[in-house]
Design a protein around this motif. Structure first.
Motif, PDB file in Angstrom:
ATOM      1  N   VAL A  11       0.750  -1.229   0.000  1.00  0.00           N
ATOM      2  CA  VAL A  11       0.000   0.000   0.000  1.00  0.00           C
ATOM      3  C   VAL A  11       0.783   1.283   0.000  1.00  0.00           C
ATOM      4  N   GLY A  12       2.081   1.297   0.182  1.00  0.00           N
ATOM      5  CA  GLY A  12       2.792   2.554   0.315  1.00  0.00           C
ATOM      6  C   GLY A  12       2.126   3.398   1.374  1.00  0.00           C
ATOM      7  N   LEU A  13       1.938   4.667   1.111  1.00  0.00           N
ATOM      8  CA  LEU A  13       1.258   5.539   2.055  1.00  0.00           C
ATOM      9  C   LEU A  13      -0.192   5.779   1.660  1.00  0.00           C
ATOM     10  N   GLY A  14      -0.680   5.102   0.622  1.00  0.00           N
ATOM     11  CA  GLY A  14      -2.040   5.341   0.153  1.00  0.00           C
ATOM     12  C   GLY A  14      -3.072   4.942   1.189  1.00  0.00           C
ATOM     13  N   ASP A 137       8.829  13.150   0.528  1.00  0.00           N
ATOM     14  CA  ASP A 137       8.369  14.111  -0.471  1.00  0.00           C
ATOM     15  C   ASP A 137       7.478  13.428  -1.500  1.00  0.00           C
ATOM     16  N   ILE A 138       6.237  13.879  -1.571  1.00  0.00           N
ATOM     17  CA  ILE A 138       5.297  13.408  -2.590  1.00  0.00           C
ATOM     18  C   ILE A 138       5.592  14.184  -3.864  1.00  0.00           C
ATOM     19  N   GLU A 173      -3.495   9.867  -7.728  1.00  0.00           N
ATOM     20  CA  GLU A 173      -4.417   9.171  -6.837  1.00  0.00           C
ATOM     21  C   GLU A 173      -5.546  10.113  -6.400  1.00  0.00           C
ATOM     22  N   ASN A 174      -6.649   9.515  -6.017  1.00  0.00           N
ATOM     23  CA  ASN A 174      -7.812  10.259  -5.542  1.00  0.00           C
ATOM     24  C   ASN A 174      -7.450  10.981  -4.236  1.00  0.00           C
ATOM     25  N   GLY A 181      -2.315  11.250  -3.009  1.00  0.00           N
ATOM     26  CA  GLY A 181      -3.256  12.062  -3.774  1.00  0.00           C
ATOM     27  C   GLY A 181      -3.592  13.358  -3.052  1.00  0.00           C
ATOM     28  N   LEU A 182      -3.815  13.255  -1.753  1.00  0.00           N
ATOM     29  CA  LEU A 182      -4.080  14.452  -0.950  1.00  0.00           C
ATOM     30  C   LEU A 182      -2.852  15.353  -0.920  1.00  0.00           C
TER      31      LEU A 182
END
Length: 358
Positions: A11-14, A137-138, A173-174, A181-182
């Motif tokens: 899942v990573g950080l999702g 870092d995203i 991502e949503n 995504g956020l």
């Protein structure tokens, strides 16, 4: 981006809706003064030898409860704060920090070694209810082979992503269901401000951005540059992921390539910071304090990159060679104060959903 996401296509950080629990030391409860319980999201990981060092030196056994994604874990911790599941919570990040603090999730504790944490990561300095543990870092990642083949320079900024030459190339991502995504949404809000971020997303939508539920689908299925994406025949050479994704593509490859097959567009980054705190009403506050102290030691900090694919926050802590060569943190990422995130997050996500998904 965490180790198990690459090892098990996880899942990573999702953000997901999974709940799990585990223990490094058997089933003792936090009521046992010799046991300290850490509550975290599913991506917590530490080398056995490093954890054993803490247990030996402190006299405490560490019991770990993993409780889904960061958002789910924080919400559950808030609901159970009067009778907490554990003593320490790890994994609340700057996008959710105000929610935790406003709901009284943590008690004050100034960690030993806090003076070694770099000042830009500190938060709640008046009350010391949380201690910075790591950063990430995203950022947009790109498939080097695609851009080389098409003789096209990869995008390097948010502005680049809306240019015609990058039409139909990006997957993200949503923002309502995914942490990266956020983070990407917050990055655009930080870059363009209240008056400009929606206009930017209109351009991005018109330029063919694809939105999927979470990081795993985006990175491991849609993105042409990842090992998983290649197997899935993904056709998007741009993806919202992490600056630490390229070294992961090297570390887990067999055989290991001499250079990373993916790169990072550093002008698209948003900094995520994770914190730990001593839970209000913790049964073993003494053990909890010792554990927090341990999380900011150089030993633990240098163990994190290859276990959770995040960066240390302590002065002098080094990262592995693969990180230094292929996955340096952004020099000038977009950032946003937790209070500003708290004031606008829900409305921004609501507006983003209406604008991009409908």
């Amino acid at each position: 981006m965490h180790k198990k996401a690459f090892m098990a296509a996880a899942v990573g950080l999702g953000l997901i809706t999974l709940s799990a629990c585990g223990s490094s030391s058997g089933g003792e409860s936090s009521g046992d003064s010799k046991t300290v319980t850490l509550v975290s999201h599913d991506s917590w990981a530490v080398s056995k030898s490093v954890l054993a060092d803490f247990e030996k030196s402190s006299g405490y056994k560490v019991h770990v409860l993993k409780d889904g994604d960061a958002g789910q874990a924080v919400n559950k911790a808030i609901l159970t704060k009067d009778n907490p599941q554990g003593d320490v919570f790890f994994g609340v990040d700057n996008t959710l920090l105000s929610r935790a603090l406003d709901n009284g999730l943590f008690q004050s504790y100034e960690a030993k070694g806090l003076d070694q944490v770099r000042s830009e990561y500190l938060a709640d300095q008046d009350r010391h209810r949380v201690t910075p543990i790591d950063s990430g870092d995203i950022c947009v990642n790109y498939d080097k082979a695609y851009f080389s083949k098409h003789k096209l320079a990869p995008p390097q900024s948010f502005d680049d992503l809306v240019k015609p030459q990058y039409k139909n190339l990006l997957v993200t991502e949503n923002a309502a269901t995914s942490s990266p995504g956020l983070g990407f949404l917050l990055g655009t809000a930080a870059k363009y401000g209240d008056a400009g971020w929606q206009g930017y997303w209109k351009k991005l939508k018109a330029n063919g951005v694809k939105v999927v539920d979470g990081w795993e689908q985006a990175y491991d299925e849609e993105f042409s540059g990842s090992a998983g994406g290649k197997k899935a025949k993904g056709d998007r050479p741009l993806v919202v992921s992490y600056a630490s994704s390229p070294p992961a593509e090297v570390i887990y490859a067999d055989p290991k390539p001499k250079t990373a097959p993916t790169g990072t567009s550093y002008g698209t980054c948003f900094r995520q910071i994770e914190y730990a705190g001593l839970l209000s009403n913790a049964k073993n506050s003494k053990g909890g304090k010792a554990l927090i102290d341990f999380l900011v030691t150089k030993e633990f900090q240098e163990d994190m990159p290859l276990n959770m694919f995040v960066y240390p926050v302590v002065k002098g802590a080094t990262t592995p060679a693969e990180f230094q060569k292929f996955g340096q943190p952004a020099k000038d990422p977009e950032q946003m104060a937790p209070d500003r995130i708290a004031d606008h997050r829900d409305q921004w996500v609501k507006s983003w959903t209406s604008l991009v998904l409908k």
